[in-house]
Scaffold this motif. Structure first.
Motif, PDB file in Angstrom:
ATOM      1  N   LYS A  24       0.833  -1.205   0.000  1.00 49.04           N
ATOM      2  CA  LYS A  24       0.000   0.000   0.000  1.00 49.04           C
ATOM      3  C   LYS A  24       0.868   1.255   0.000  1.00 49.04           C
ATOM      4  N   HIS A  28       0.810   3.795  -3.100  1.00 54.41           N
ATOM      5  CA  HIS A  28       0.261   5.150  -2.982  1.00 54.41           C
ATOM      6  C   HIS A  28       1.332   6.228  -3.054  1.00 54.41           C
ATOM      7  N   ILE A 130       0.631  11.225   4.974  1.00 53.84           N
ATOM      8  CA  ILE A 130      -0.765  10.839   4.756  1.00 53.84           C
ATOM      9  C   ILE A 130      -0.856   9.394   4.257  1.00 53.84           C
ATOM     10  N   ARG A 133      -0.356   7.185   7.228  1.00 54.30           N
ATOM     11  CA  ARG A 133      -1.522   7.264   8.112  1.00 54.30           C
ATOM     12  C   ARG A 133      -2.751   6.568   7.504  1.00 54.30           C
ATOM     13  N   GLU A 134      -3.156   6.991   6.307  1.00 56.69           N
ATOM     14  CA  GLU A 134      -4.423   6.512   5.747  1.00 56.69           C
ATOM     15  C   GLU A 134      -4.314   5.133   5.098  1.00 56.69           C
ATOM     16  N   TYR A 135      -3.177   4.842   4.498  1.00 51.47           N
ATOM     17  CA  TYR A 135      -3.053   3.554   3.806  1.00 51.47           C
ATOM     18  C   TYR A 135      -2.208   2.552   4.588  1.00 51.47           C
ATOM     19  N   ASP A 139      -0.063   4.702  13.459  1.00 46.36           N
ATOM     20  CA  ASP A 139      -0.443   5.812  14.323  1.00 46.36           C
ATOM     21  C   ASP A 139       0.684   6.855  14.339  1.00 46.36           C
ATOM     22  N   TYR A 140       0.419   7.984  14.998  1.00 49.76           N
ATOM     23  CA  TYR A 140       1.367   9.108  14.944  1.00 49.76           C
ATOM     24  C   TYR A 140       2.762   8.713  15.441  1.00 49.76           C
ATOM     25  N   VAL A 158      -0.014  15.917   9.175  1.00 46.54           N
ATOM     26  CA  VAL A 158      -1.300  15.261   8.889  1.00 46.54           C
ATOM     27  C   VAL A 158      -2.356  16.328   8.629  1.00 46.54           C
ATOM     28  N   ARG A 162      -4.183  16.934   4.993  1.00 46.75           N
ATOM     29  CA  ARG A 162      -5.630  16.797   4.827  1.00 46.75           C
ATOM     30  C   ARG A 162      -6.241  18.087   4.303  1.00 46.75           C
TER      31      ARG A 162
END
Ligand SMILES: [Zn+2]
Lengths: 177, 239
Positions: A24, A28, A130, A133-135, A139-140, A158, A162
């Motif tokens: 991923k 991405h 991002i 985080r999203e794919y 966590d942070y 982040v 966004r």
């Protein structure tokens, strides 16, 4: 528990857990499934052949994610340079849609392509955050570890990533309707 | 006072710690506009995640890559370079001023192949000496009448592979330096001692000599392609 990446059982376990995340992340960033596959392969081969010691399996995962992210970033930089020099030669290549993943072309909703395009246009520092985080589902704290930046830096990135995506996507929505 | 977008993002990601988390929740309980903002941030995140690569696509590739690694690395019984992917594009080979392919065979036994997992690739500079270069003679193969020159590179490699040699193929090329391109690269990090790193991932010293390539920059830290830290700002300044 300390692990060795050259141990076959360890390798298989880590491979099984981590491949989807690496794929991923690589996809991405590059938005090319074949390139992403090669990058994952490269990362796992380095991992196995170097037979490194990690204090935990998580640390091994972070190493793999970091390597994959770096390989992917290097790939798009190289591609950008090649594109620039092709431009100079006044050639016009570019076939197909880089934001569709082929297999599910028909099902791929326009919105998805818009998102991928928007992610691809983000500056590198926001894009990696991002994507992780999203794919990558990190966590942070994990993102901070992979990127070697502070957690508060992750928060800022982040938020800004966004915000940028929101602007680009809302512009896109207006264009479509 | 309403909540800042960054705090809401952190909250939405489940990363906000106490006591701020409770404070945010309290505010959200009566402020419709912040609640709406929260919902649209969640919606945005969901929309981004929706664009992710399909799991079927991931699974196929997961199996394929594992099969390849199993074949070439996990179950490595003999030298496996022939099955490794070697990719050259035509422009890479012909678009340069000169190209040589150097075939370099290291001796099986001398390189201590037997128990190690690592392919002992002989490196020019320390391991090369007369004793571990084995001349490939045509008589070693079936066609004794053929001289070495009549074999294709592929045949030579296959022959060496079959006999258990580790072979390292290097494509060496001399590329004309394109000064236009060099000057176009943006300096992303510069150090007090004159070392600079450009956006193409190349580190140069003050005189413009290339120190390293394939680097990436994260903040003030420079990473190699395998993710290890090369040097940080402080280290360089201390030099
Ligand atoms: Zn409010």
């Amino acid at each position: 528990m300390e692990i060795r990446s050259g141990d076959e059982n360890t390798f298989r376990r880590v491979y099984d857990d981590t491949f989807p995340v690496l794929m991923k992340v690589a996809y991405h960033i590059t938005y090319n499934t074949d390139v992403a596959e090669d990058i994952c392969q490269d990362a796992f081969i380095r991992f196995y052949d170097k037979n490194m010691t990690f204090p935990s399996e998580d640390e091994a995962r972070f190493w793999l994610i970091r390597v994959t992210k770096n390989l992917a970033i290097n790939n798009i930089k190289k591609k950008a340079r090649e594109a620039a020099s092709l431009e100079k030669m006044k050639r016009a290549p570019q076939a197909g849609n880089p934001f569709s993943d082929g297999a599910s072309e028909l099902l791929l909703h326009e919105s998805r392509q818009a998102v991928r395009k928007a992610v691809a246009e983000l500056p590198e520092i926001f894009r990696t955050v991002i994507v992780l985080r999203e794919y990558g589902g990190l966590d942070y704290k994990q993102i901070a570890k992979v990127l070697n930046i502070s957690e508060s830096n992750v928060k800022v990135r982040v938020h800004r990533a966004r915000k940028e995506l929101e602007v680009v996507l809302s512009r896109e929505d207006v264009d479509v309707s | 006072m309403c909540l800042d977008d960054q705090i809401l993002n952190t909250y939405v990601d489940g990363e906000l710690e106490e006591p701020w988390k409770s404070q945010v929740e309290e505010h959200l309980s009566y402020c419709t506009s912040c609640r709406n903002r929260c919902n649209s941030l969640r919606e945005l995140s969901r929309r981004i995640q929706d664009a992710q690569l399909s799991s079927e696509e991931i699974d196929t590739r997961k199996e394929r890559v594992l099969a390849l690694i199993e074949k070439n690395h996990l179950n490595k019984k003999k030298s496996s370079f022939m099955s490794r992917k070697i990719k050259f594009s035509m422009p890479q080979i012909f678009g340069v001023a000169a190209a040589f392919v150097i075939v370099f065979a290291g001796s099986w036994t001398l390189m201590g192949r037997s128990s190690s997992n690592v392919i002992p690739v002989p490196e020019i500079g320390y391991s090369i000496d007369v004793s571990n270069i084995t001349p490939v003679r045509a008589s070693d193969n079936a066609g004794a009448s053929k001289s070495l020159e009549t074999y294709t590179l592929d045949e030579i490699l296959k022959n060496l592979d079959a006999r258990g040699y580790d072979v390292d193929i290097r494509l060496k090329s001399i590329q004309p330096v394109n000064f236009d391109e060099v000057s176009e690269e943006k300096v992303v990090l510069a150090y007090a001692d004159g070392t600079s790193i450009t956006s193409d991932g190349v580190a140069r010293d003050a005189q413009g000599n290339i120190l390293a390539t394939g680097l990436s920059v994260e903040g003030n830290t420079v990473l190699t392609s395998d993710g290890s830290v090369v040097f940080s700002e402080l280290e360089v300044l201390a030099n």
